[in-house]
Scaffold this motif. Sequence first.
Motif, short mmCIF file in Angstrom:
data_model
loop_
_atom_site.label_atom_id
_atom_site.label_comp_id
_atom_site.label_asym_id
_atom_site.label_seq_id
_atom_site.Cartn_x
_atom_site.Cartn_y
_atom_site.Cartn_z
N ARG A 187 -8.16 6.35 9.29
CA ARG A 187 -8.97 6.89 8.20
C ARG A 187 -9.43 8.32 8.51
O ARG A 187 -9.37 9.21 7.67
N VAL A 188 -9.91 8.53 9.73
CA VAL A 188 -10.39 9.86 10.12
C VAL A 188 -9.26 10.88 10.10
O VAL A 188 -9.42 11.98 9.57
N GLU A 203 -18.41 15.76 7.08
CA GLU A 203 -16.96 15.85 6.88
C GLU A 203 -16.41 17.16 7.44
O GLU A 203 -15.37 17.18 8.10
N CYS A 212 -12.70 7.20 18.24
CA CYS A 212 -13.09 6.15 17.30
C CYS A 212 -13.05 4.80 17.98
O CYS A 212 -12.31 4.59 18.93
N GLN A 239 -6.48 10.82 8.32
CA GLN A 239 -6.04 11.07 6.96
C GLN A 239 -7.06 11.84 6.14
O GLN A 239 -6.71 12.75 5.38
N LYS A 240 -8.33 11.48 6.28
CA LYS A 240 -9.36 12.06 5.42
C LYS A 240 -9.90 13.39 5.95
O LYS A 240 -10.13 14.31 5.17
N ASN A 265 -18.51 3.73 10.71
CA ASN A 265 -18.21 4.64 9.61
C ASN A 265 -19.50 5.32 9.18
O ASN A 265 -20.18 4.86 8.26
N LEU A 320 -8.14 1.26 12.78
CA LEU A 320 -8.38 1.46 11.35
C LEU A 320 -9.24 2.70 11.11
O LEU A 320 -8.93 3.52 10.24
N MET A 321 -10.30 2.86 11.90
CA MET A 321 -11.16 4.04 11.75
C MET A 321 -10.40 5.30 12.13
O MET A 321 -10.51 6.33 11.47
#
Length: 175
Positions: A159-160, A140, A151, A162-163, A123, A155-156
């Motif tokens: 996150r990537v 970002e 990734c 979604q964000k 991360n 989990l990563m």
Amino acid sequence: MKILVLTKRQYMGRDLLDDRFGRFRELPLELAKLGHEVRGICLSYRPRPAGWLTDPAPEAKAAVSWLGVNLAGAVHYWVQVKKSMEEFRPDVVWACSDAFHVVFGVWLARRYGVPCVADLYDNFAAFAATRWTGALPLFERALGRAAGVTCFSRLMAVRVEQKYRPAGGVEIIES
């Protein structure tokens, strides 16, 4: 396909070239084994022997050509990257190892009109260096503009997606 890899040379206490270590070495070698022409430029944040090195995978008659450049020679780094973009003419840039390489790789690829895939083995947004003024928003934005993101974990990847919502989607390549 021609692939240019942009990465740092040392991570996790190991050296990509001296120790022949890690995903930034192994993934380009696997791409070379599949028949792609792969060159890498790795930036050392510590003084190390600089220059070209061939990293072979003899069982597959494949190799990756690596150029080691020291941060102290940042102008030389830029010259070598520019030269690689103009002479090697990669079809894709693969930027990995830290937020700065991702930002630079995406910028460079856009400048030369080729896609950039960003690789996240951790991360990077949580790293101290990314907290410098302006670095996090640039990182970002770069992830959102990347042609794709790889990734190290599910989990990563979630996150990537979604964000940052990368333009080309996210794939998982575990270490």
